[in-house]
Every structure is written in structure tokens, then in C-alpha cells.
Motif scaffolding. Structure first.
Motif, mmCIF file in Angstrom:
data_model
loop_
_atom_site.group_PDB
_atom_site.id
_atom_site.type_symbol
_atom_site.label_atom_id
_atom_site.label_comp_id
_atom_site.label_asym_id
_atom_site.label_seq_id
_atom_site.Cartn_x
_atom_site.Cartn_y
_atom_site.Cartn_z
ATOM 1 N N GLN A 161 -66.831 20.758 -136.993
ATOM 2 C CA GLN A 161 -66.170 21.996 -137.366
ATOM 3 C C GLN A 161 -66.929 22.510 -138.624
ATOM 4 O OE1 GLN A 161 -63.404 23.493 -135.667
ATOM 5 N NE2 GLN A 161 -64.102 25.266 -137.011
ATOM 6 N N MET A 162 -67.305 23.794 -138.350
ATOM 7 C CA MET A 162 -67.626 24.465 -139.403
ATOM 8 C C MET A 162 -67.044 25.775 -139.520
ATOM 9 S SD MET A 162 -71.807 24.240 -137.752
ATOM 10 C CE MET A 162 -71.422 25.426 -136.404
ATOM 11 N N SER A 163 -66.691 25.869 -140.746
ATOM 12 C CA SER A 163 -65.948 27.172 -141.621
ATOM 13 C C SER A 163 -66.887 27.807 -142.689
ATOM 14 C CB SER A 163 -64.638 26.539 -141.938
ATOM 15 O OG SER A 163 -63.854 26.018 -140.895
ATOM 16 N N SER A 164 -66.336 28.932 -143.045
ATOM 17 C CA SER A 164 -67.018 29.794 -144.109
ATOM 18 C C SER A 164 -68.600 29.731 -143.829
ATOM 19 C CB SER A 164 -66.566 29.108 -145.608
ATOM 20 O OG SER A 164 -65.196 29.013 -145.726
ATOM 21 N N THR B 244 -67.199 8.958 -143.014
ATOM 22 C CA THR B 244 -67.685 10.166 -142.751
ATOM 23 C C THR B 244 -68.380 10.456 -144.047
ATOM 24 O OG1 THR B 244 -65.971 11.682 -143.387
ATOM 25 C CG2 THR B 244 -66.209 11.023 -140.973
ATOM 26 N N TYR B 245 -69.614 11.122 -143.741
ATOM 27 C CA TYR B 245 -70.656 11.680 -144.780
ATOM 28 C C TYR B 245 -70.969 13.174 -144.452
ATOM 29 C CZ TYR B 245 -71.020 6.534 -144.762
ATOM 30 O OH TYR B 245 -70.639 5.106 -144.690
ATOM 31 N N HIS B 246 -71.248 13.672 -145.424
ATOM 32 C CA HIS B 246 -71.503 15.345 -145.334
ATOM 33 C C HIS B 246 -72.561 15.658 -146.348
ATOM 34 C CE1 HIS B 246 -67.362 15.189 -143.433
ATOM 35 N NE2 HIS B 246 -67.905 16.240 -142.822
ATOM 36 N N ALA B 247 -73.270 16.468 -146.141
ATOM 37 C CA ALA B 247 -74.290 17.028 -147.046
ATOM 38 C C ALA B 247 -73.427 17.807 -148.239
ATOM 39 C CB ALA B 247 -75.613 17.523 -146.354
ATOM 40 N N ASP B 248 -74.227 17.759 -149.167
ATOM 41 C CA ASP B 248 -73.636 18.517 -150.532
ATOM 42 C C ASP B 248 -73.559 20.055 -150.054
ATOM 43 O OD1 ASP B 248 -75.157 16.633 -153.163
ATOM 44 O OD2 ASP B 248 -73.350 16.319 -151.740
ATOM 45 N N SER B 249 -74.681 20.635 -149.381
ATOM 46 C CA SER B 249 -74.696 21.848 -148.979
ATOM 47 C C SER B 249 -73.390 22.443 -147.814
ATOM 48 C CB SER B 249 -75.916 22.296 -148.042
ATOM 49 O OG SER B 249 -76.113 21.569 -147.192
ATOM 50 N N VAL B 250 -72.835 21.348 -147.311
ATOM 51 C CA VAL B 250 -71.741 21.781 -146.353
ATOM 52 C C VAL B 250 -70.270 21.218 -146.924
ATOM 53 C CG1 VAL B 250 -73.505 21.858 -144.605
ATOM 54 C CG2 VAL B 250 -72.259 19.967 -144.773
ATOM 55 N N LYS B 251 -70.416 20.457 -147.841
ATOM 56 C CA LYS B 251 -69.105 19.659 -148.061
ATOM 57 C C LYS B 251 -67.988 20.749 -148.517
ATOM 58 C CE LYS B 251 -70.408 15.243 -150.206
ATOM 59 N NZ LYS B 251 -70.701 14.465 -151.528
ATOM 60 N N GLY B 252 -66.965 20.664 -147.853
ATOM 61 C CA GLY B 252 -65.551 21.783 -147.915
ATOM 62 C C GLY B 252 -65.729 22.743 -147.088
ATOM 63 N N ARG B 253 -66.727 22.743 -146.191
ATOM 64 C CA ARG B 253 -66.867 23.829 -145.260
ATOM 65 C C ARG B 253 -67.026 23.038 -143.988
ATOM 66 N NH1 ARG B 253 -71.017 27.266 -144.950
ATOM 67 N NH2 ARG B 253 -72.546 25.710 -146.114
ATOM 68 N N PHE B 254 -67.893 22.153 -143.745
ATOM 69 C CA PHE B 254 -67.914 21.585 -142.425
ATOM 70 C C PHE B 254 -67.163 20.120 -142.397
ATOM 71 C CE2 PHE B 254 -72.325 23.330 -141.269
ATOM 72 C CZ PHE B 254 -71.911 24.574 -141.746
ATOM 73 N N THR B 255 -66.744 19.604 -141.136
ATOM 74 C CA THR B 255 -66.106 18.269 -141.151
ATOM 75 C C THR B 255 -66.429 17.753 -139.861
ATOM 76 O OG1 THR B 255 -63.969 19.070 -142.262
ATOM 77 C CG2 THR B 255 -63.780 17.428 -140.717
ATOM 78 N N ILE B 256 -67.011 16.662 -139.981
ATOM 79 C CA ILE B 256 -67.453 15.760 -138.681
ATOM 80 C C ILE B 256 -66.182 14.925 -138.316
ATOM 81 C CG2 ILE B 256 -68.352 13.948 -139.829
ATOM 82 C CD1 ILE B 256 -70.787 13.811 -137.892
ATOM 83 N N SER B 257 -66.168 14.814 -136.829
ATOM 84 C CA SER B 257 -65.036 14.208 -136.505
ATOM 85 C C SER B 257 -65.490 13.534 -135.052
ATOM 86 C CB SER B 257 -63.823 14.762 -136.347
ATOM 87 O OG SER B 257 -63.866 15.822 -135.310
ATOM 88 N N ARG B 258 -64.785 12.770 -134.675
ATOM 89 C CA ARG B 258 -65.018 11.830 -133.106
ATOM 90 C C ARG B 258 -63.837 11.698 -132.268
ATOM 91 N NH1 ARG B 258 -69.039 7.384 -134.650
ATOM 92 N NH2 ARG B 258 -68.824 6.937 -132.464
ATOM 93 N N ASP B 259 -63.952 11.751 -131.166
ATOM 94 C CA ASP B 259 -62.809 11.374 -130.358
ATOM 95 C C ASP B 259 -63.734 10.152 -129.409
ATOM 96 O OD1 ASP B 259 -61.393 10.827 -128.189
ATOM 97 O OD2 ASP B 259 -60.466 13.078 -128.259
ATOM 98 N N ASN B 260 -63.369 8.996 -129.872
ATOM 99 C CA ASN B 260 -64.016 7.641 -129.052
ATOM 100 C C ASN B 260 -63.451 7.835 -127.516
ATOM 101 O OD1 ASN B 260 -65.465 7.083 -131.210
ATOM 102 N ND2 ASN B 260 -64.000 5.599 -132.204
ATOM 103 N N ALA B 261 -62.392 8.188 -127.130
ATOM 104 C CA ALA B 261 -61.763 7.932 -125.968
ATOM 105 C C ALA B 261 -62.705 9.326 -125.119
ATOM 106 C CB ALA B 261 -60.264 8.398 -125.790
ATOM 107 N N LYS B 262 -63.013 10.117 -125.597
ATOM 108 C CA LYS B 262 -63.743 11.389 -125.000
ATOM 109 C C LYS B 262 -65.572 10.846 -125.043
ATOM 110 C CE LYS B 262 -60.165 14.540 -124.914
ATOM 111 N NZ LYS B 262 -59.735 15.939 -125.109
ATOM 112 N N ASN B 263 -65.936 10.045 -125.742
ATOM 113 C CA ASN B 263 -67.191 10.095 -126.119
ATOM 114 C C ASN B 263 -67.717 11.194 -126.569
ATOM 115 O OD1 ASN B 263 -67.074 7.444 -125.029
ATOM 116 N ND2 ASN B 263 -69.135 7.583 -123.870
ATOM 117 N N THR B 264 -67.106 11.769 -127.590
ATOM 118 C CA THR B 264 -67.536 13.126 -128.181
ATOM 119 C C THR B 264 -67.404 13.039 -129.550
ATOM 120 O OG1 THR B 264 -66.657 14.163 -126.092
ATOM 121 C CG2 THR B 264 -67.024 15.464 -128.002
#
Length: 126
Positions: free
Chosen positions: A81-84, A57-77
Motif C-alpha cells: 500500500q503506497m500513499s503520499s 515487516t521492514y520498510h526502507a527509510d525512504s518509504v517509512k510512514g508512507r508505504f505499508t507491506i502486508s500479506r494474505d497467506n490464505a491467498k498467496n498474495t
């Protein structure tokens, strides 16, 4: 035809949280890298985060520590997650998928993504 449908946007106060979802009608979803981008009024579309087919996974510097990308391959989704949240996070958020399997070079470049969702508005009030 590949379709991406985003959901989860809305209005939130600064410091709050939201979770965006993106469901993709892609066969063999796990083989594709995907990304989240955002575009504020009068600004260019910018990279937010990417999820590689490899699990990286990769995150832009502006969102590191606040946003988290994830995926569920079984659900094609794909999720974001965005915080702060901050007022400067206000934008239309788009999910996108690469056009080729097992590809994730230059994941921060919008032109490397072949298909895009319609976007979901995120507004953060101060």
C-alpha cells in the motif's frame, strides 16, 4: 517453477495512493519471506519493503510512514500500500520471494531472493 505476478501499478499524481499486489505460485506460502524492490531508469534496484515468514515487516527509510507491506497467506498474495506518493517513487516495482523457507536475513539485499516477478510500472506525476 515459482511464478510471481504483480498488478496494481499505474499513473498517479503526487500525493496520491496505489496498492500493488503480487500473487505467488508457492507451496506453503506462509513459510517464505517476500519483498518489494524498485528500479528507476539508470539506477540500481533498491529495497522497498519486506515481509518475513515470522510476521515481521521492514520498510526502507525512504518509504517509512508512507508505504505499508502486508500479506494474505490464505491467498498467496503480497501487498504494498503506497500513499503520499512522490515523483521520486517513480520506478518499476518488483516483488520477490526467498528461495528457502524460514529465511529472512539481509532482507534488503536483492541477491538473497530467488524468484522475481515481471515488474509493474508506477509513475508519479508532479
Amino acid at each position: 517453477q515459482v511464478q510471481l505476478v504483480e498488478s496494481g501499478g499505474g499513473l498517479v499524481q503526487a500525493g496520491g495512493s496505489l496498492r500493488l499486489s503480487c500473487t505467488a505460485s508457492v507451496r506453503s506460502f506462509s513459510r517464505y519471506s517476500m519483498g518489494w524492490f524498485r528500479q528507476a531508469p539508470g539506477k540500481e534496484r533498491e529495497f522497498v519493503a519486506a515481509s518475513s515468514w515470522s510476521g515481521a515487516t521492514y520498510h526502507a527509510d525512504s518509504v517509512k510512514g508512507r508505504f505499508t507491506i502486508s500479506r494474505d497467506n490464505a491467498k498467496n498474495t503480497l501487498y504494498l500500500q503506497m500513499s503520499s506518493l512522490k515523483p521520486e517513487d517513480t520506478a518499476v516495482y518488483y516483488c520477490a520471494v526467498r528461495g528457502a523457507e524460514y529465511s529472512d536475513s539481509y532482507h534488503y539485499t536483492p541477491s538473497n531472493y530467488a524468484y522475481w516477478g515481471q515488474g509493474t510500472q508506477v509513475t508519479v506525476s508532479s
